[in-house]
Design an enzyme around this catalytic site. Structure first.
Site, short mmCIF file in Angstrom:
data_model
loop_
_atom_site.label_atom_id
_atom_site.label_comp_id
_atom_site.label_asym_id
_atom_site.label_seq_id
_atom_site.Cartn_x
_atom_site.Cartn_y
_atom_site.Cartn_z
N ASP A 185 -39.54 -138.80 140.84
CA ASP A 185 -39.00 -137.97 141.93
C ASP A 185 -37.86 -138.71 142.63
O ASP A 185 -36.84 -138.12 142.99
CB ASP A 185 -40.08 -137.67 142.98
CG ASP A 185 -41.04 -136.56 142.53
OD1 ASP A 185 -40.75 -135.90 141.52
OD2 ASP A 185 -42.06 -136.36 143.21
N ILE A 197 -7.40 -131.14 131.95
CA ILE A 197 -6.19 -131.39 132.75
C ILE A 197 -5.32 -132.47 132.07
O ILE A 197 -4.10 -132.37 132.01
CB ILE A 197 -6.56 -131.81 134.19
CG1 ILE A 197 -7.16 -130.60 134.92
CG2 ILE A 197 -5.37 -132.39 134.93
CD1 ILE A 197 -7.80 -130.94 136.27
N THR A 244 -34.71 -133.70 131.56
CA THR A 244 -33.57 -132.84 131.20
C THR A 244 -33.36 -131.78 132.28
O THR A 244 -34.24 -131.53 133.11
CB THR A 244 -33.86 -132.11 129.87
OG1 THR A 244 -35.03 -131.31 130.07
CG2 THR A 244 -34.10 -133.08 128.72
N GLU A 264 -34.28 -139.09 132.59
CA GLU A 264 -35.12 -138.90 133.78
C GLU A 264 -35.42 -137.41 134.02
O GLU A 264 -35.49 -136.93 135.15
CB GLU A 264 -34.52 -139.60 135.01
CG GLU A 264 -34.53 -141.11 134.79
CD GLU A 264 -34.49 -141.96 136.04
OE1 GLU A 264 -34.82 -141.46 137.12
OE2 GLU A 264 -34.13 -143.15 135.90
N LEU A 274 -41.71 -144.91 129.69
CA LEU A 274 -42.64 -143.79 129.64
C LEU A 274 -42.52 -143.08 128.28
O LEU A 274 -43.50 -142.85 127.59
CB LEU A 274 -42.32 -142.82 130.79
CG LEU A 274 -43.08 -141.51 130.86
CD1 LEU A 274 -44.55 -141.75 131.19
CD2 LEU A 274 -42.47 -140.58 131.94
N1 COS Z 1 -45.68 -136.27 142.02
C1 COS Z 1 -47.01 -136.57 142.04
N2 COS Z 1 -47.87 -136.11 141.09
C2 COS Z 1 -47.36 -135.35 140.10
C3 COS Z 1 -45.99 -135.01 140.04
C4 COS Z 1 -45.15 -135.50 141.05
N3 COS Z 1 -43.84 -135.22 141.05
N4 COS Z 1 -45.80 -134.25 138.94
C5 COS Z 1 -47.00 -134.10 138.34
N5 COS Z 1 -47.93 -134.77 139.05
C6 COS Z 1 -49.36 -134.85 138.78
C7 COS Z 1 -49.97 -133.46 138.87
O1 COS Z 1 -50.35 -133.14 140.19
C8 COS Z 1 -51.16 -133.59 137.95
O2 COS Z 1 -52.21 -134.23 138.65
P1 COS Z 1 -53.72 -133.64 138.56
O3 COS Z 1 -54.21 -134.10 137.21
O4 COS Z 1 -54.43 -134.28 139.68
O5 COS Z 1 -53.61 -132.15 138.67
C9 COS Z 1 -50.68 -134.56 136.88
O6 COS Z 1 -49.58 -135.27 137.44
C10 COS Z 1 -50.20 -133.84 135.64
O7 COS Z 1 -49.19 -132.96 136.03
P2 COS Z 1 -48.77 -131.69 135.19
O8 COS Z 1 -49.99 -130.92 134.80
O9 COS Z 1 -47.71 -130.97 135.96
O10 COS Z 1 -48.16 -132.38 133.89
P3 COS Z 1 -47.39 -131.77 132.68
O11 COS Z 1 -47.88 -132.43 131.46
O12 COS Z 1 -47.39 -130.27 132.76
O13 COS Z 1 -45.90 -132.31 132.91
C11 COS Z 1 -43.63 -132.32 133.64
C12 COS Z 1 -45.10 -132.00 133.96
C13 COS Z 1 -43.08 -131.48 132.52
C14 COS Z 1 -42.86 -131.99 134.93
C15 COS Z 1 -43.51 -133.81 133.33
O14 COS Z 1 -44.10 -134.11 132.08
C16 COS Z 1 -42.09 -134.31 133.30
O15 COS Z 1 -41.50 -134.59 134.36
N6 COS Z 1 -41.52 -134.47 132.10
C17 COS Z 1 -40.23 -135.14 131.96
C18 COS Z 1 -40.47 -136.60 131.85
C19 COS Z 1 -39.24 -137.38 132.13
O16 COS Z 1 -38.56 -137.19 133.12
N7 COS Z 1 -38.98 -138.32 131.25
C20 COS Z 1 -37.83 -139.17 131.35
C21 COS Z 1 -38.31 -140.57 131.46
S1 COS Z 1 -37.02 -141.64 131.84
S2 COS Z 1 -35.95 -141.70 130.21
#
Ligand code: COS
Length: 385
Positions: A241, A338, A366, A364, A123
């Site tokens: 998740d 320790i 921060t 996954e 991603l």
């Molecule tokens: N489950 C299902 N759908 C989800 C979701 C989830 N947990 N989180 C977001 N979505 C959906 C939202 O509902 C939204 O859908 P709609 O367009 O229908 O409204 C869409 O995805 C976009 O979501 P959102 O507006 O919340 O996106 P953002 O760009 O604000 O990002 C965060 C949200 C910051 C939470 C997200 O980008 C994130 O998790 N970032 C970290 C990424 C990560 O973990 N990377 C590590 C990769 S592995 S090294």
């Protein structure tokens, strides 16, 4: 923590495998920055790469708690082995299971569940980490195929994976659709235009290869588009998740190994004429280490049970990952303290555990991203478990 007979058996199987085939080699793999593919194959033979996949797709069809207790055991022996297992089980295979076609499940999911093909998830990009939907890797239709161009980064197992779930833009520069302009593709290293780029030299998890991938007009058949075009970001978020539960279990394994090592050392090490475990300063550290691990594990297992009841894990998964990873960092820091000077050198295990713990607060999502998700969910969909 109460486990059912099956969960206890799985835990025992994982613990014995880890003690015999992982723990004795973990320091060497860390030093040499290599992870023998044979170990991944052995994990596959034992079913550890298909734990959450139903039997009809050649997996073990186990519950989430069984998977997490096995993962904790593997992580206690070596966090690098655990991250391969966590990514494979939580991300690409779950995406195929929930969003893939029957043909994709036949071709990719079944051999992945049997452990014959290793999976990765891609991603992040150099300029799109926490802000994942800002990714730029572009897929363009070309006849019956897609041409993918761009650079992905931080791909765990990216150089040894057989199947990589790649998120790329399928919208166009003049009609950007944000997170809805991202699709998921099943990518295999044999596709023309696929290149493994820089391998990162990391602080911890050194045996686990983390690489950049470059796609240079890589030709991907349309049959490898996962699910619906434009849904890739949502698929990735839903999978993360669950991925975050795996990282929480990995963090707990690291923390528990640090506590076990500290309990042993505090008994053996004598200063001022007595074992250091008799000093209150050490007892308080050991007590807090145990309490933080137990609390994080209790939340994680409650979240696993709620997931298996079909409930959303967004809120409690992020809480579990946050608490477990911060517990791991805190516990391993105390463990080094320790051990004193001996904690700072490679002759004892806690130096590696301390280095391995750090990334659980980063990848996954921060700890800051987990807090954003938690705060949002508290407003949106709070429910008690
Ligand atoms: N489950 C299902 N759908 C989800 C979701 C989830 N947990 N989180 C977001 N979505 C959906 C939202 O509902 C939204 O859908 P709609 O367009 O229908 O409204 C869409 O995805 C976009 O979501 P959102 O507006 O919340 O996106 P953002 O760009 O604000 O990002 C965060 C949200 C910051 C939470 C997200 O980008 C994130 O998790 N970032 C970290 C990424 C990560 O973990 N990377 C590590 C990769 S592995 S090294």
């Amino acid at each position: 923590m109460h486990l059912t007979d099956t969960q206890a058996e799985i835990k025992e199987l994982a613990r014995n495998f880890a003690a015999a085939e992982i723990a004795p080699h973990a320091a060497q793999w860390d030093r040499e920055e290599c992870f023998p593919i044979d170990v991944a194959r052995r994990m596959g033979e034992l079913g550890f790469l298909g734990m959450l996949i139903p039997e009809e797709y050649d997996g073990l069809g186990l519950d989430t708690t069984s998977y997490l207790v096995a993962l904790e055991e593997i992580a206690a022996a070596d966090a690098s082995a655990a991250v391969l297992m966590s990514v494979h089980n939580s991300l690409p295979t779950q995406m195929l299971l929930h969003f893939g076609s029957e043909a994709q499940k036949e071709q990719y999911l079944k051999p992945m569940a049997r452990g014959e093909l290793i999976g990765a998830f891609s991603l992040s990009e150099p300029d799109a980490g926490s802000d994942a939907s800002a990714l730029r890797c572009q897929a363009v239709r070309d006849g019956g195929d897609w041409l993918l161009t761009g650079t992905k980064s931080w791909v765990t197992s990216g150089s040894l994976a057989d199947v990589i779930m790649v998120m790329a833009r399928t919208d166009t520069p003049d009609a950007r659709r944000g997170s809805r302009g991202i699709s998921a593709f099943i990518v295999t290293p044999d596709l023309s235009g696929f290149h493994v780029g820089k391998k990162e030299e990391k602080m911890g998890l050194r045996a686990s290869p983390t690489v950049q991938l470059t796609f240079d007009g890589m030709r991907v058949p349309d049959a490898n588009l996962l699910g619906e075009e434009g849904q890739g970001f949502v698929y990735a978020m839903r999978s993360l998740d669950n991925g975050r539960l795996g990282i929480a279990a990995q963090a707990l394994g690291i923390a528990r190994a640090a506590l076990d090592a500290s309990l042993g050392y505090a008994e053996e090490r004598k200063q001022f004429g007595k074992p250091i475990r008799e000093f209150e300063a050490i007892q308080f550290k050991l007590a807090d280490m145990g309490a933080r691990i137990a609390a994080a594990r209790a939340l994680l297992h409650a979240t696993a049970a709620s997931k298996d009841r079909g409930e959303s894990t967004t809120l409690y998964g992020s809480m579990s990952k946050l608490l477990a990873s911060e517990a791991a960092m805190w516990v391993t820091t105390q463990a080094v303290q320790i051990f004193g000077g001996y904690g700072y050198i490679k002759d004892y295990p806690v130096e590696k555990l301390f280095r391995d713990a750090k990334v659980t607060e980063i990848y996954e999502g921060t700890s800051e991203i987990q807090r954003i998700v938690i705060a949002r969910e508290l407003y949106n969909s709070y429910h008690s478990i």
